[in-house]
Design a protein around this motif. Structure first.
Motif, PDB file in Angstrom:
ATOM      1  N   GLN A   1      31.926  33.968  46.195  1.00  0.00           N
ATOM      2  CA  GLN A   1      33.264  34.350  45.757  1.00  0.00           C
ATOM      3  C   GLN A   1      33.779  33.404  44.672  1.00  0.00           C
ATOM      4  OE1 GLN A   1      35.147  34.308  49.654  1.00  0.00           O
ATOM      5  NE2 GLN A   1      35.599  36.494  49.526  1.00  0.00           N
ATOM      6  N   THR A   2      33.606  32.116  44.900  1.00  0.00           N
ATOM      7  CA  THR A   2      34.120  31.124  43.952  1.00  0.00           C
ATOM      8  C   THR A   2      33.427  31.229  42.598  1.00  0.00           C
ATOM      9  OG1 THR A   2      34.672  29.584  45.744  1.00  0.00           O
ATOM     10  CG2 THR A   2      34.432  28.654  43.531  1.00  0.00           C
TER      11      THR A   2
ATOM     12  N   GLU B   1      34.567  34.480  40.889  1.00  0.00           N
ATOM     13  CA  GLU B   1      35.949  34.413  40.420  1.00  0.00           C
ATOM     14  C   GLU B   1      36.072  33.557  39.167  1.00  0.00           C
ATOM     15  OE1 GLU B   1      38.156  33.030  43.738  1.00  0.00           O
ATOM     16  OE2 GLU B   1      37.961  34.904  44.873  1.00  0.00           O
ATOM     17  N   GLN B   2      35.377  32.413  39.150  1.00  0.00           N
ATOM     18  CA  GLN B   2      35.473  31.533  37.988  1.00  0.00           C
ATOM     19  C   GLN B   2      34.824  32.165  36.764  1.00  0.00           C
ATOM     20  OE1 GLN B   2      34.849  27.339  38.392  1.00  0.00           O
ATOM     21  NE2 GLN B   2      35.418  27.305  40.549  1.00  0.00           N
TER      22      GLN B   2
ATOM     23  N   ARG C   1      34.503  35.393  36.271  1.00  0.00           N
ATOM     24  CA  ARG C   1      35.371  36.505  35.891  1.00  0.00           C
ATOM     25  C   ARG C   1      36.562  36.017  35.079  1.00  0.00           C
ATOM     26  NH1 ARG C   1      38.259  38.102  40.602  1.00  0.00           N
ATOM     27  NH2 ARG C   1      39.955  36.884  39.700  1.00  0.00           N
ATOM     28  N   ASP C   2      37.172  34.917  35.516  1.00  0.00           N
ATOM     29  CA  ASP C   2      38.318  34.366  34.791  1.00  0.00           C
ATOM     30  C   ASP C   2      37.910  33.901  33.397  1.00  0.00           C
ATOM     31  OD1 ASP C   2      39.879  34.883  36.981  1.00  0.00           O
ATOM     32  OD2 ASP C   2      39.888  32.813  37.729  1.00  0.00           O
TER      33      ASP C   2
ATOM     34  N   GLU D   1      39.491  41.432  42.019  1.00  0.00           N
ATOM     35  CA  GLU D   1      40.621  40.511  42.090  1.00  0.00           C
ATOM     36  C   GLU D   1      41.081  40.267  43.522  1.00  0.00           C
ATOM     37  OE1 GLU D   1      43.674  41.971  39.565  1.00  0.00           O
ATOM     38  OE2 GLU D   1      42.475  41.823  37.729  1.00  0.00           O
TER      39      GLU D   1
ATOM     40  N   SER E   1      38.764  39.828  46.285  1.00  0.00           N
ATOM     41  CA  SER E   1      37.623  39.460  47.129  1.00  0.00           C
ATOM     42  C   SER E   1      38.053  38.553  48.272  1.00  0.00           C
ATOM     43  CB  SER E   1      36.538  38.775  46.299  1.00  0.00           C
ATOM     44  OG  SER E   1      37.001  37.542  45.769  1.00  0.00           O
ATOM     45  N   ASP E   2      39.276  37.989  48.178  1.00  0.00           N
ATOM     46  CA  ASP E   2      39.797  37.140  49.259  1.00  0.00           C
ATOM     47  C   ASP E   2      40.057  37.926  50.534  1.00  0.00           C
ATOM     48  OD1 ASP E   2      41.947  38.230  47.462  1.00  0.00           O
ATOM     49  OD2 ASP E   2      43.222  37.518  49.111  1.00  0.00           O
TER      50      ASP E   2
END
Length: 386
Positions: free
Chosen positions: A257-258, A261-262, A264-265, A342, A344-345
């Motif tokens: 996930q991390t 996310e990074q 993707r950002d 956006e 995934s949390d």
């Protein structure tokens, strides 16, 4: 080339905006025999045909930089004396007017390209009087001294249409349509030289492949005398394998996930700048993401070692090739869950009574096969597991 520069050239493929001096074609059958060739000025075609040729050339510069639009870099020694580079320079400098050079390039493509069926090799030359741009990016009426001379080559499959009924206006009726050969969109192609910083760069070519999983390395070797880059799909698969092999039991949902996310950002921020070069990610940057997740040092060292083994030391990867910013998927042998990237949390993993579970937080709007369902709240008791 960045997206803004590519878009500026693509806008050239308009009947009113180009200075295409000639279009050359070589039709090849499935036995690798040349069926026919042609050499004509673009303006000699009827308007409708001009637009179809321009559409093909425009599609040869369509795609995602770093994925289907790939920069091919020539070494300085190649620019000095390599025959492949000299051939491309000759074709560009003579505006495709010399038959020997055109035939030589076609021969290289025909002898090496691994593509089934008939296909058409299309070539064009254009001369772009590059206008000045003010600081606010608005074009000036003043023409700069830069004239961008370039060639563009497209390789298009030629496919046989299927039999069907078709309308004939002559007798206002439908009749069987005869089989016919039709030129499809380009499978691959390239532009040489590139338009970097809105100027000519003879040290580079922009290569197009419709299928990012197949870059046709035999074509790149024959035409450019350069090593083909690893296809986008293969880059992602190898990168994922490196993570799995190096991190082993430390590769948790939270780590994936991390990293996702990074990345993707980074991609979303980068995409806001149309003038930026394609985003690449280094080994060190990925290792930093893993370190932030608490991955132990020995696993980080294993990741860096396996990364260098698979990709080479000092090699960065295209961010869009190793991450899909608009996709987050959880898969088991029997279940596939698609999640808004956006959010995934909303997913977590847990072991309950010795069994492994994937938990998805759901408040409202839950549907099963299109039917809205209610999730009942269990009665709370001392013996309840939750």
């Amino acid at each position: 080339m960045n997206r803004k520069e590519i878009a500026e050239i693509r806008r050239r493929f308009n009947p009113d905006k180009n200075a295409i001096s000639r279009v050359r074609g070589c039709y090849v059958n499935d036995k690798r025999e040349v069926v026919s060739t042609f050499d004509r000025a673009l303006m000699s075609f009827p308007q409708e045909e001009q637009e179809k040729y321009l559409a093909i050339f425009k599609r040869t510069l369509a795609g995602v930089p770093g994925r289907n639009l790939i920069d091919i870099e020539f070494r300085p020694d190649q620019v000095m004396d390599d025959e492949a580079h000299q051939l491309l320079m000759g074709l560009r400098n003579t505006a495709l007017s010399v038959d020997v050079g055109v035939e030589q390039l076609c021969r290289r493509i025909i002898d090496n390209l691994q593509m089934e069926g008939n296909y058409l090799i299309l070539m064009m030359h254009d001369a772009y009087d590059v206008p000045f741009k003010h600081a606010d990016e608005n074009k000036s009426d003043v023409i700069s001294e830069e004239v961008f001379n370039y060639i563009l080559v497209s390789v298009c499959p030629v496919k046989l249409t299927k039999p069907a009924l078709s309308y004939f206006s002559e007798d206002n009726a439908f009749h069987s349509r005869d089989l016919d050969w039709v030129v499809a969109g380009p499978e691959l192609g390239f532009m040489f030289p590139t338009f970097d910083d809105r100027a000519t760069n003879i040290y580079s070519a922009l290569y197009f492949t419709r299928d990012a999983a197949d870059v046709h390395d035999e074509f790149i070797d024959a035409v450019f005398h350069c090593d083909a880059p690893m296809p986008a799909a293969e880059q992602r698969e190898v990168f994922q394998a490196v993570l799995e092999d190096a991190l082993d039991d430390e590769l948790s949902l939270e780590v994936v996930q991390t990293v996702h996310e990074q990345l993707r950002d980074m991609i979303e921020t980068h995409d806001q700048d149309k003038t930026a070069e394609p985003l690449v990610v280094s080994k060190r940057e990925v290792a930093g993401m893993l370190e932030a997740c608490g991955v132990p040092d020995e696993k980080l060292a294993a990741f860096e070692e396996k990364y260098d083994t698979e990709f080479g030391q000092g090699i960065s990867l295209s961010a869009v090739n190793i991450a899909e910013p608009k996709k987050f998927e959880v898969r088991t042998p029997d279940v596939v869950v698609q999640v808004n990237p956006e959010r995934s949390d909303l997913i977590e993993t847990r072991v309950i009574d010795g069994f492994k579970y994937i938990l998805i937080r759901a408040e409202e709007g839950v549907e099963v096969n299109g039917v809205s369902i209610n999730i009942a709240s269990p009665e709370t008791s001392e013996g309840a597991p939750f």
